[in-house]
Design a protein around this motif. Structure first.
Motif, PDB file in Angstrom:
ATOM      1  N   LEU A  95      31.744  -3.247  52.176  1.00  0.00           N
ATOM      2  CA  LEU A  95      32.886  -3.548  51.756  1.00  0.00           C
ATOM      3  C   LEU A  95      33.952  -2.352  51.558  1.00  0.00           C
ATOM      4  O   LEU A  95      35.195  -2.396  51.909  1.00  0.00           O
ATOM      5  CB  LEU A  95      33.144  -4.447  50.461  1.00  0.00           C
ATOM      6  CG  LEU A  95      32.927  -5.833  50.755  1.00  0.00           C
ATOM      7  CD1 LEU A  95      31.693  -6.215  51.354  1.00  0.00           C
ATOM      8  CD2 LEU A  95      33.307  -6.725  49.415  1.00  0.00           C
ATOM      9  N   ASN A  96      33.253  -1.133  51.214  1.00  0.00           N
ATOM     10  CA  ASN A  96      33.849  -0.081  51.234  1.00  0.00           C
ATOM     11  C   ASN A  96      34.226   0.503  52.632  1.00  0.00           C
ATOM     12  O   ASN A  96      35.464   1.232  52.600  1.00  0.00           O
ATOM     13  CB  ASN A  96      33.189   1.250  50.489  1.00  0.00           C
ATOM     14  CG  ASN A  96      32.896   0.849  49.112  1.00  0.00           C
ATOM     15  OD1 ASN A  96      33.640   0.173  48.465  1.00  0.00           O
ATOM     16  ND2 ASN A  96      31.757   1.188  48.641  1.00  0.00           N
ATOM     17  N   ASP A  97      33.964   0.168  53.566  1.00  0.00           N
ATOM     18  CA  ASP A  97      34.069   0.492  54.886  1.00  0.00           C
ATOM     19  C   ASP A  97      35.389  -0.403  55.548  1.00  0.00           C
ATOM     20  O   ASP A  97      35.868  -0.070  56.598  1.00  0.00           O
ATOM     21  CB  ASP A  97      33.076   0.645  55.902  1.00  0.00           C
ATOM     22  CG  ASP A  97      31.898   1.408  55.562  1.00  0.00           C
ATOM     23  OD1 ASP A  97      32.355   2.526  54.858  1.00  0.00           O
ATOM     24  OD2 ASP A  97      30.615   1.078  55.870  1.00  0.00           O
ATOM     25  N   PHE A  98      35.483  -1.434  55.014  1.00  0.00           N
ATOM     26  CA  PHE A  98      36.486  -2.605  55.445  1.00  0.00           C
ATOM     27  C   PHE A  98      37.906  -2.041  54.971  1.00  0.00           C
ATOM     28  O   PHE A  98      38.119  -1.703  54.070  1.00  0.00           O
ATOM     29  CB  PHE A  98      36.286  -3.944  55.006  1.00  0.00           C
ATOM     30  CG  PHE A  98      35.046  -4.360  55.570  1.00  0.00           C
ATOM     31  CD1 PHE A  98      34.412  -3.946  56.940  1.00  0.00           C
ATOM     32  CD2 PHE A  98      34.158  -5.500  55.000  1.00  0.00           C
ATOM     33  CE1 PHE A  98      33.493  -4.724  57.420  1.00  0.00           C
ATOM     34  CE2 PHE A  98      33.120  -6.192  55.636  1.00  0.00           C
ATOM     35  CZ  PHE A  98      32.639  -5.788  56.769  1.00  0.00           C
ATOM     36  N   ASP A  99      38.993  -2.207  55.718  1.00  0.00           N
ATOM     37  CA  ASP A  99      40.106  -1.944  55.523  1.00  0.00           C
ATOM     38  C   ASP A  99      41.174  -3.216  54.822  1.00  0.00           C
ATOM     39  O   ASP A  99      41.633  -3.853  55.613  1.00  0.00           O
ATOM     40  CB  ASP A  99      41.058  -1.397  56.790  1.00  0.00           C
ATOM     41  CG  ASP A  99      42.369  -0.976  56.437  1.00  0.00           C
ATOM     42  OD1 ASP A  99      42.761  -0.876  55.195  1.00  0.00           O
ATOM     43  OD2 ASP A  99      43.051  -0.824  57.214  1.00  0.00           O
ATOM     44  N   PHE A 100      40.773  -3.643  53.851  1.00  0.00           N
ATOM     45  CA  PHE A 100      41.492  -4.634  53.147  1.00  0.00           C
ATOM     46  C   PHE A 100      42.289  -4.131  52.036  1.00  0.00           C
ATOM     47  O   PHE A 100      42.320  -2.759  51.449  1.00  0.00           O
ATOM     48  CB  PHE A 100      40.667  -5.610  52.461  1.00  0.00           C
ATOM     49  CG  PHE A 100      39.476  -5.273  51.629  1.00  0.00           C
ATOM     50  CD1 PHE A 100      39.987  -5.255  50.421  1.00  0.00           C
ATOM     51  CD2 PHE A 100      38.122  -4.944  52.075  1.00  0.00           C
ATOM     52  CE1 PHE A 100      38.762  -4.912  49.141  1.00  0.00           C
ATOM     53  CE2 PHE A 100      37.308  -4.567  51.055  1.00  0.00           C
ATOM     54  CZ  PHE A 100      37.490  -4.457  49.939  1.00  0.00           C
ATOM     55  N   GLU A 101      43.571  -4.771  51.698  1.00  0.00           N
ATOM     56  CA  GLU A 101      44.677  -4.332  51.022  1.00  0.00           C
ATOM     57  C   GLU A 101      44.288  -3.661  49.611  1.00  0.00           C
ATOM     58  O   GLU A 101      44.688  -2.747  49.333  1.00  0.00           O
ATOM     59  CB  GLU A 101      45.927  -5.336  51.291  1.00  0.00           C
ATOM     60  CG  GLU A 101      47.036  -4.868  50.375  1.00  0.00           C
ATOM     61  CD  GLU A 101      48.331  -5.875  50.765  1.00  0.00           C
ATOM     62  OE1 GLU A 101      49.004  -5.670  49.939  1.00  0.00           O
ATOM     63  OE2 GLU A 101      48.002  -6.689  51.692  1.00  0.00           O
ATOM     64  N   ILE A 102      43.737  -4.517  48.933  1.00  0.00           N
ATOM     65  CA  ILE A 102      43.498  -4.154  47.379  1.00  0.00           C
ATOM     66  C   ILE A 102      42.084  -4.068  47.184  1.00  0.00           C
ATOM     67  O   ILE A 102      41.178  -4.943  47.354  1.00  0.00           O
ATOM     68  CB  ILE A 102      44.053  -5.395  46.454  1.00  0.00           C
ATOM     69  CG1 ILE A 102      45.507  -5.495  46.924  1.00  0.00           C
ATOM     70  CG2 ILE A 102      43.605  -4.781  45.168  1.00  0.00           C
ATOM     71  CD1 ILE A 102      46.188  -6.322  45.988  1.00  0.00           C
ATOM     72  N   LYS A 103      41.689  -2.473  46.956  1.00  0.00           N
ATOM     73  CA  LYS A 103      40.181  -2.401  46.646  1.00  0.00           C
ATOM     74  C   LYS A 103      39.996  -2.280  45.103  1.00  0.00           C
ATOM     75  O   LYS A 103      39.021  -1.256  44.622  1.00  0.00           O
ATOM     76  CB  LYS A 103      39.828  -1.354  47.434  1.00  0.00           C
ATOM     77  CG  LYS A 103      39.848  -1.612  48.945  1.00  0.00           C
ATOM     78  CD  LYS A 103      38.823  -0.431  49.658  1.00  0.00           C
ATOM     79  CE  LYS A 103      38.474  -0.713  51.171  1.00  0.00           C
ATOM     80  NZ  LYS A 103      37.604   0.006  51.970  1.00  0.00           N
ATOM     81  N   LEU A 104      40.644  -2.810  44.480  1.00  0.00           N
ATOM     82  CA  LEU A 104      40.735  -2.586  42.842  1.00  0.00           C
ATOM     83  C   LEU A 104      39.378  -2.950  42.302  1.00  0.00           C
ATOM     84  O   LEU A 104      38.843  -3.997  42.728  1.00  0.00           O
ATOM     85  CB  LEU A 104      41.839  -3.285  42.119  1.00  0.00           C
ATOM     86  CG  LEU A 104      41.816  -3.173  40.730  1.00  0.00           C
ATOM     87  CD1 LEU A 104      42.386  -1.878  40.221  1.00  0.00           C
ATOM     88  CD2 LEU A 104      42.847  -4.288  40.067  1.00  0.00           C
ATOM     89  N   LEU A 105      38.882  -2.251  41.573  1.00  0.00           N
ATOM     90  CA  LEU A 105      37.503  -2.545  40.615  1.00  0.00           C
ATOM     91  C   LEU A 105      37.688  -2.086  39.411  1.00  0.00           C
ATOM     92  O   LEU A 105      38.346  -1.364  38.908  1.00  0.00           O
ATOM     93  CB  LEU A 105      36.281  -1.796  41.366  1.00  0.00           C
ATOM     94  CG  LEU A 105      35.714  -2.500  42.760  1.00  0.00           C
ATOM     95  CD1 LEU A 105      34.747  -1.411  43.128  1.00  0.00           C
ATOM     96  CD2 LEU A 105      34.828  -3.763  42.471  1.00  0.00           C
TER      97      LEU A 105
END
Length: 251
Positions: free
Chosen positions: A30-40
């Motif tokens: 998932l860290n390699d995917f380019d999705f808009e919001i990577k908030l954790l």
């Protein structure tokens, strides 16, 4: 705290994981995917989701169940598409949506406002607008396959290659359970099966995170792809949940 690790699974494969809280790890893809919001959430929390155990009382939950069972005004739940266009596909999602009566809507809203600060502090954001509460009924045989609340999953040759955001106003998901997951009891307010599974989150043993709720509990999690989830097929009983999505200002 070790943020990178490889856990060995009984299936004989290695899955690369990143530690995102004290007791939870995430599929590193998932860290390699380019999705808009990577908030954790804060990585020093025990868990990346929040469980409010006493959101509503058992009595109120039972009354909500009885109220819904009296109604015959429902729609089949749909699957989201881009620009909020939806369609029905019972091979992916098999459940019914009811409306919450004004009486219980007021009770729910009052309690939510009491918990709002706790939610905002946990995820370091400020809630703004919210959707209407959806009352989701899962009877025997009902389920909802893996999905992200703000994005569609993109596959190529049956392999997940990314996510496309289709619900930009969903930052936080809240799920209140009116019935309990209980394999032993066979009552009107319990069910077996129907666990909430976070498909990309794992515990320290390498087992996927599987949540078995109790009536009155609310689970709160971010709506982005890290928290992709599914509802396993209900084996028996009656699973009723109140679901809402919330926009937020992220600091």
């Amino acid at each position: 705290m070790n943020y990178n690790c490889v856990l060995n699974f009984n299936l004989g494969t290695n899955l690369k994981l990143d530690q995102i809280s004290n007791y939870v790890f995430c599929d590193r893809r998932l860290n390699d995917f380019d999705f808009e919001i990577k908030l954790l959430p804060n990585p020093y929390y025990d868990y990346p989701f929040l469980i409010i155990k006493d959101f509503l009382s058992q009595t109120i939950c039972d009354d909500i169940i009885k109220s819904v069972k009296k109604e015959d005004d429902f729609i089949d739940a749909k699957i989201k598409k881009e620009n909020y266009l939806n369609y029905t596909d019972k091979s992916i999602r098999k459940t019914k949506i009811y409306k919450l009566s004004d009486e219980y809507k007021n009770i729910y809203t009052k309690r939510f406002l009491e918990c709002q600060k706790q939610i905002e502090e946990y995820f370091s954001l400020a809630l703004t607008t919210s959707t209407k509460v959806q009352v989701l009924e899962y009877q025997e045989g009902s389920f909802y396959k893996a999905h992200s609340d703000d994005s569609n999953m993109i596959y190529k040759d049956e392999e997940l290659i990314g996510f496309k955001n289709v619900a930009i106003n969903r930052k936080i998901t809240t799920v209140l359970f009116a019935s309990s997951c209980d394999e032993e009891k066979k009552e009107y307010n319990t069910f077996s099966g129907g666990e909430l599974v976070f498909n990309f989150l794992f515990d320290e043993k390498g087992d996927v995170i599987k949540y078995k709720p109790k009536a009155g509990e609310m689970i709160v999690f971010l709506s982005n792809p890290y928290f992709t989830h599914e509802v396993l097929e209900v084996k028996s009983g009656y699973r009723l949940s109140l679901v809402q999505w919330h926009d937020a200002l992220i600091s």
